[in-house]
Write an enzyme that holds these catalytic residues in place. Structure first.
Site, short mmCIF file in Angstrom:
data_model
loop_
_atom_site.label_atom_id
_atom_site.label_comp_id
_atom_site.label_asym_id
_atom_site.label_seq_id
_atom_site.Cartn_x
_atom_site.Cartn_y
_atom_site.Cartn_z
N GLY A 121 -0.36 -5.40 -0.37
CA GLY A 121 0.28 -5.09 0.90
C GLY A 121 -0.73 -4.91 2.01
N GLN A 123 -1.59 -2.46 3.70
CA GLN A 123 -2.42 -1.25 3.56
C GLN A 123 -2.81 -1.05 2.09
OE1 GLN A 123 -3.94 0.92 5.52
NE2 GLN A 123 -3.32 -0.13 7.39
N SER A 124 -3.11 -2.12 1.40
CA SER A 124 -3.43 -2.05 -0.02
C SER A 124 -4.72 -1.28 -0.29
CB SER A 124 -3.57 -3.47 -0.59
OG SER A 124 -4.12 -3.44 -1.89
N ASN A 125 -4.61 -0.20 -1.07
CA ASN A 125 -5.80 0.53 -1.51
C ASN A 125 -6.64 -0.32 -2.44
OD1 ASN A 125 -4.93 3.09 -0.28
ND2 ASN A 125 -3.36 3.08 -1.88
N CYS A 127 -6.95 -3.60 -2.45
CA CYS A 127 -7.72 -4.61 -1.71
C CYS A 127 -8.93 -4.00 -1.03
CB CYS A 127 -6.81 -5.30 -0.69
SG CYS A 127 -5.61 -6.43 -1.44
#
Length: 405
Positions: A121, A123-125, A127
C-alpha cells in the site's frame, strides 16, 4: 557502502544487557553484528522443517523487550503484557517486517541480485523497511505502491513511510487499487522484473509483506526469542495467549507455528486488518505446507476479523482508541495494524469477558508508527493540550543554556 547511516534508537530498558548475556547468540544481535551475514541454525523444535535457510543478515536490534501493559478495560484477573516492541527493532527498519527481511535479503545477496522489487500500500511499512535494508546492502529498490485511482498519476508526496522511501532513493511505481485488483500482485511484480532484466539488472522479488515460506522464518525466530526471554526470568511467567495483527499472513504463520512446535504452547489470536479470516487460513496453510510443517492452520491460530472500514481505513472510534491508549499507557499504536488488533482484542474481551479472565496474554506490537502521519487530519480533532503561554511583561530576563535565536 551506499546508504549506510548510524542506526538510531530511542529506548531505555533496565537490565537489557544482563538479559542479553544470558540469551543464546542465535537470538541476540548486537550493534557490532549489524549488517553481518551469518550461517543460520534453527531451533531444535523446527529442525524438521524444510527448506531451512542457509544464512541470515543481522538487520534487527533484538531481543525487543516484554513488559506489563495496563490497558484499560481488561477483564478481572487478566494480565496483559506487550512485546514492547517490534517497533524497537530499529528506527528506519522498525517493525515485524525486518525479521522477515533478515532471511529474504540473505537470499537476495546469495542470488547475486543487484535490485530488489516489492510492493504494498501507499504507506507500506514493509516497502519502507525493504528500501532501507536494500540501501544498507548496496542494492537498488523498486517499489510498486497501491493508491487510489485519483492519485495514481500524481506525485505521492512525502508523508510517513513515503518520506523515508524517497530519502533513500527508492524507485516508486504507483498503481491504482483497481489495476492491482484486476492484474494481481504476482503479475505486476513479474512485469517489472522482466522490464528490469531487459535493462541488464538482476532483480530479486519479495512478495507483499515479505510473506512467503522463507519470510515465515522471521517469526519462527521471534517465537524462540520469546521462549528465551521467559526462561531468563525468575518469576516463571508463561503466556496463555498471544495476540498479533495480521496484514499479509507471514507473521502469524511464523509465530503460530513457533508457539505450537516450541515450548510456548500459547494460543495465538490474529486480528486481520484486511481480507477475511477464511482467506488468511488458506494463505497461512500454504506457507505451512511450503515448510513441510505437517500442521493445519486452523489448529494453531484463531483469526478474528478486525478490518473495519477496510485496509488502512479507520473509524473515528478506532482513532479515538489509539489516542486514549497513548494517553493512558504511553504506548503508541499504529492505526493500520496494532491499533486495529488492540481495538479488536478489547472488543472481544467486552463481548466475552469470561473467556479471558485470569489469562496471561502477550500482545505483539508490530511497529508501523510512521503510518500515523497519514492520519494527521483525521486525528486533529482528538488533540488538545495546548494554549498560548501568558507571560507578564514584568518578568525579568534570565538566560538559560543556549539562546536558540
Amino acid at each position: 557502502m551506499r546508504g549506510v547511516s548510524t542506526l538510531s534508537r530511542v529506548t531505555l530498558e533496565l537490565g537489557r544487557s544482563t538479559r542479553r548475556r544470558r540469551m543464546s547468540a542465535t537470538s541476540v544481535h548486537s550493534m557490532a553484528d549489524f549488517l553481518s551475514k551469518n550461517p543460520y541454525s534453527p531451533p531444535s523444535w523446527a529442525s524438521h522443517l524444510r527448506p531451512i535457510p542457509s544464512h541470515t543478515f543481522s538487520l534487527a536490534q533484538v531481543p525487543t523487550p516484554i513488559h506489563r501493559w495496563n490497558l484499560p478495560g481488561l477483564p478481572n484477573g487478566t494480565e496483559l503484557w506487550i512485546k514492547q516492541r517490534d517497533d524497537f527493532t530499529g528506527m528506519e527498519l522498525s517493525g515485524n517486517k525486518v525479521r522477515k527481511l533478515e532471511f529474504l535479503m540473505a537470499e537476495a545477496v546469495d542470488q547475486q541480485a543487484d535490485t530488489v522489487i516489492t510492493m504494498g500500500g501507499i504507506q507500506s511499512n514493509h516497502c519502507r523497511a525493504t528500501a532501507v535494508a536494500s540501501n544498507y546492502l548496496n542494492l537498488n529498490t523498486h517499489l510498486i505502491l497501491r493508491t487510489s485511482k485519483l492519485l495514481a498519476d500524481e506525485d505521492p508526496g512525502l508523508i510517513g513511510n513515503l518520506l523515508v522511501e524517497r530519502l533513500v532513493g527508492a524507485n516508486v511505481h504507483l498503481i491504482s487499487k483497481e489495476e492491482y485488483s484486476s492484474i494481481g500482485s504476482v503479475a505486476l511484480t513479474n512485469a517489472l522484473k522482466e522490464k528490469l532484466e531487459k535493462e541488464g539488472k538482476k532483480p530479486y522479488v519479495i512478495p507483499v509483506g515479505g510473506s512467503n515460506s522463507l519470510g515465515t522464518w522471521g517469526y519462527i525466530e521471534a517465537a524462540r526469542e520469546i521462549e528465551e526471554q521467559l526462561k531468563s526470568r525468575n518469576d516463571g511467567l508463561k503466556f496463555d495467549d498471544i495476540v498479533v495483527a495480521c496484514g499479509s499472513g507471514g507473521t502469524i504463520a511464523g509465530i503460530s507455528l513457533g508457539s505450537w512446535l516450541g515450548a510456548l504452547k500459547a494460543k495465538v489470536h490474529a486480528f486481520s486488518v484486511c481480507d477475511n479470516p477464511d482467506y488468511f487460513y488458506d494463505f497461512v496453510q500454504g506457507l505451512l505446507d511450503g515448510l513441510q510443517a505437517g500442521v493445519k492452520a486452523r489448529d494453531i491460530v484463531s483469526i478474528h476479523n478486525a478490518k473495519g472500514k477496510g485496509y488502512a481505513m479507520n473509524t473515528s472510534e478506532e482513532l479515538k482508541f489509539v489516542k486514549e491508549v497513548a494517553n493512558s499507557t504511553g504506548v503508541i499504536l499504529d492505526p493500520v495494524y496494532s491499533g486495529k488488533a488492540a481495538y479488536g482484542l478489547i472488543n472481544e474481551m467486552t463481548k466475552d469477558p469470561k473467556n479471558w479472565e485470569g489469562k496471561k496474554i502477550l500482545f505483539i506490537h508490530t511497529g508501523g508508527l510512521l503510518g500515523l502521519y497519514d492520519k494527521v487530519d483525521e486525528m486533529a480533532s482528538l488533540m488538545g493540550n495546548w494554549c498560548r503561554m501568558d507571560v507578564e511583561e514584568s518578568v525579568p530576563r534570565k538566560d538559560g543554556v543556549g539562546k536558540m535565536f
